[in-house]
Design a protein around this motif. Structure first.
Motif, PDB file in Angstrom:
ATOM      1  N   ASP A 173      31.991  27.020  35.065  1.00  0.00           N
ATOM      2  CA  ASP A 173      31.605  26.402  36.337  1.00  0.00           C
ATOM      3  C   ASP A 173      31.954  27.288  37.521  1.00  0.00           C
ATOM      4  N   GLY A 174      33.066  28.017  37.441  1.00  0.00           N
ATOM      5  CA  GLY A 174      33.444  28.930  38.514  1.00  0.00           C
ATOM      6  C   GLY A 174      32.505  30.114  38.615  1.00  0.00           C
ATOM      7  N   VAL A 175      32.063  30.627  37.456  1.00  0.00           N
ATOM      8  CA  VAL A 175      31.098  31.728  37.434  1.00  0.00           C
ATOM      9  C   VAL A 175      29.781  31.261  38.031  1.00  0.00           C
ATOM     10  N   GLN A 176      29.283  30.103  37.582  1.00  0.00           N
ATOM     11  CA  GLN A 176      28.004  29.584  38.060  1.00  0.00           C
ATOM     12  C   GLN A 176      28.019  29.325  39.568  1.00  0.00           C
ATOM     13  N   ARG A 177      29.172  28.972  40.109  1.00  0.00           N
ATOM     14  CA  ARG A 177      29.286  28.672  41.540  1.00  0.00           C
ATOM     15  C   ARG A 177      29.619  29.889  42.391  1.00  0.00           C
ATOM     16  N   GLY A 178      29.715  31.072  41.770  1.00  0.00           N
ATOM     17  CA  GLY A 178      29.951  32.304  42.514  1.00  0.00           C
ATOM     18  C   GLY A 178      31.357  32.435  43.079  1.00  0.00           C
ATOM     19  N   LEU A 179      32.370  31.970  42.330  1.00  0.00           N
ATOM     20  CA  LEU A 179      33.750  31.966  42.829  1.00  0.00           C
ATOM     21  C   LEU A 179      34.611  33.101  42.279  1.00  0.00           C
ATOM     22  N   ILE A 180      34.040  34.008  41.526  1.00  0.00           N
ATOM     23  CA  ILE A 180      34.813  35.091  40.906  1.00  0.00           C
ATOM     24  C   ILE A 180      35.569  35.901  41.964  1.00  0.00           C
ATOM     25  N   GLY A 181      34.869  36.361  42.960  1.00  0.00           N
ATOM     26  CA  GLY A 181      35.486  37.187  44.001  1.00  0.00           C
ATOM     27  C   GLY A 181      36.585  36.461  44.749  1.00  0.00           C
ATOM     28  N   GLU A 182      36.376  35.191  45.036  1.00  0.00           N
ATOM     29  CA  GLU A 182      37.381  34.394  45.745  1.00  0.00           C
ATOM     30  C   GLU A 182      38.655  34.261  44.916  1.00  0.00           C
ATOM     31  N   ILE A 183      38.507  34.061  43.627  1.00  0.00           N
ATOM     32  CA  ILE A 183      39.668  33.913  42.754  1.00  0.00           C
ATOM     33  C   ILE A 183      40.421  35.243  42.652  1.00  0.00           C
ATOM     34  N   ILE A 184      39.700  36.335  42.475  1.00  0.00           N
ATOM     35  CA  ILE A 184      40.336  37.652  42.448  1.00  0.00           C
ATOM     36  C   ILE A 184      41.042  37.915  43.777  1.00  0.00           C
ATOM     37  N   ARG A 185      40.410  37.609  44.882  1.00  0.00           N
ATOM     38  CA  ARG A 185      40.995  37.838  46.211  1.00  0.00           C
ATOM     39  C   ARG A 185      42.340  37.148  46.352  1.00  0.00           C
ATOM     40  N   ARG A 186      42.436  35.905  45.886  1.00  0.00           N
ATOM     41  CA  ARG A 186      43.686  35.156  46.039  1.00  0.00           C
ATOM     42  C   ARG A 186      44.833  35.793  45.264  1.00  0.00           C
ATOM     43  N   PHE A 187      44.551  36.313  44.073  1.00  0.00           N
ATOM     44  CA  PHE A 187      45.597  36.983  43.303  1.00  0.00           C
ATOM     45  C   PHE A 187      45.958  38.330  43.924  1.00  0.00           C
ATOM     46  N   GLU A 188      44.965  39.072  44.370  1.00  0.00           N
ATOM     47  CA  GLU A 188      45.248  40.353  45.019  1.00  0.00           C
ATOM     48  C   GLU A 188      46.033  40.151  46.311  1.00  0.00           C
ATOM     49  N   ASN A 189      45.689  39.131  47.074  1.00  0.00           N
ATOM     50  CA  ASN A 189      46.401  38.864  48.322  1.00  0.00           C
ATOM     51  C   ASN A 189      47.871  38.545  48.100  1.00  0.00           C
ATOM     52  N   ARG A 190      48.225  38.022  46.945  1.00  0.00           N
ATOM     53  CA  ARG A 190      49.619  37.746  46.612  1.00  0.00           C
ATOM     54  C   ARG A 190      50.334  38.979  46.064  1.00  0.00           C
ATOM     55  N   GLY A 191      49.628  40.089  45.956  1.00  0.00           N
ATOM     56  CA  GLY A 191      50.253  41.331  45.514  1.00  0.00           C
ATOM     57  C   GLY A 191      50.204  41.562  44.026  1.00  0.00           C
ATOM     58  N   PHE A 192      49.444  40.758  43.294  1.00  0.00           N
ATOM     59  CA  PHE A 192      49.348  40.950  41.853  1.00  0.00           C
ATOM     60  C   PHE A 192      48.303  42.011  41.537  1.00  0.00           C
ATOM     61  N   LYS A 193      48.489  42.635  40.391  1.00  0.00           N
ATOM     62  CA  LYS A 193      47.661  43.762  39.988  1.00  0.00           C
ATOM     63  C   LYS A 193      46.763  43.357  38.827  1.00  0.00           C
ATOM     64  N   LEU A 194      45.464  43.575  38.969  1.00  0.00           N
ATOM     65  CA  LEU A 194      44.487  43.308  37.914  1.00  0.00           C
ATOM     66  C   LEU A 194      44.527  44.468  36.933  1.00  0.00           C
ATOM     67  N   VAL A 195      44.898  44.177  35.680  1.00  0.00           N
ATOM     68  CA  VAL A 195      45.025  45.246  34.688  1.00  0.00           C
ATOM     69  C   VAL A 195      43.989  45.151  33.575  1.00  0.00           C
ATOM     70  N   ALA A 196      43.209  44.057  33.559  1.00  0.00           N
ATOM     71  CA  ALA A 196      42.109  43.931  32.595  1.00  0.00           C
ATOM     72  C   ALA A 196      41.154  42.855  33.095  1.00  0.00           C
ATOM     73  N   ILE A 197      39.854  43.114  32.911  1.00  0.00           N
ATOM     74  CA  ILE A 197      38.837  42.137  33.297  1.00  0.00           C
ATOM     75  C   ILE A 197      37.588  42.381  32.469  1.00  0.00           C
ATOM     76  N   LYS A 198      36.950  41.286  32.047  1.00  0.00           N
ATOM     77  CA  LYS A 198      35.659  41.416  31.378  1.00  0.00           C
ATOM     78  C   LYS A 198      34.910  40.100  31.433  1.00  0.00           C
ATOM     79  N   SER A 199      33.599  40.228  31.373  1.00  0.00           N
ATOM     80  CA  SER A 199      32.715  39.083  31.284  1.00  0.00           C
ATOM     81  C   SER A 199      32.597  38.719  29.814  1.00  0.00           C
ATOM     82  N   ILE A 200      32.733  37.426  29.514  1.00  0.00           N
ATOM     83  CA  ILE A 200      32.702  36.999  28.113  1.00  0.00           C
ATOM     84  C   ILE A 200      31.763  35.814  27.917  1.00  0.00           C
TER      85      ILE A 200
END
Length: 157
Positions: free
Chosen positions: A15-42
């Motif tokens: 539902d998050g993918v269909q609603r176009g929320l991927i970038g918003e979710i990534i932004r919130r984690f990056e804004n808290r200083g967390f580091k994305l170390v793996a990502i893939k579409s499944i």
């Protein structure tokens, strides 16, 4: 000091993918200083979801969870950082969007328990198990974030 290399598994559900929320979710984690170390579409299979949601086996909603989870694309991610499991749960908000605080992902975007946009690990044990379901060890990157010294009092990367 807690482990700065703590990992958690975060999934943007169908539902998050269909609603176009991927970038918003990534932004919130990056804004808290967390580091994305793996990502893939499944496109989750029933077998993967059975392992992923094994704690819910036998509950009345288990079959619908598997059916919905395999009905569309999702984004699987591994995030790294100091306290990322606990902070990640806080960023996501309560599973039930009615109980989720405004300002959390679920409080801002989820519409129902079964359409709550994201999944996040709730413990170190769960994070390890969930990451192992969706990622091979070589898919988890190790890299140094420029400016990491500004994120924590003591940052040993």
């Amino acid at each position: 000091m807690a482990n700065t290399r703590e990992h958690t598994f975060i999934m943007v559900k169908h539902d998050g993918v269909q609603r176009g929320l991927i970038g918003e979710i990534i932004r919130r984690f990056e804004n808290r200083g967390f580091k994305l170390v793996a990502i893939k579409s499944i496109q989750a299979t029933r077998a993967q979801l059975e392992v992923h949601y094994e704690d819910h086996k036998g509950k009345n909603y288990f079959e619908s969870l598997l059916g919905y989870g395999s009905s569309g694309p999702a984004i699987a991610m591994v995030w790294e950082g100091h306290g990322v499991i606990t902070a990640g749960r806080s960023i996501l908000g309560a599973t039930d969007p009615i109980k989720a605080q405004p300002g959390t992902i679920r409080g801002d975007y989820a519409t129902a328990i079964g359409r709550n946009v994201v999944h996040g690990s709730d413990s170190e044990k769960a994070a390890k198990r969930e990451i192992d379901v969706w990622f091979k060890p070589e898919e988890i990157l190790t890299w140094h974030r420029a400016g990491a010294q500004h994120l924590h009092d003591k940052y040993n990367e």
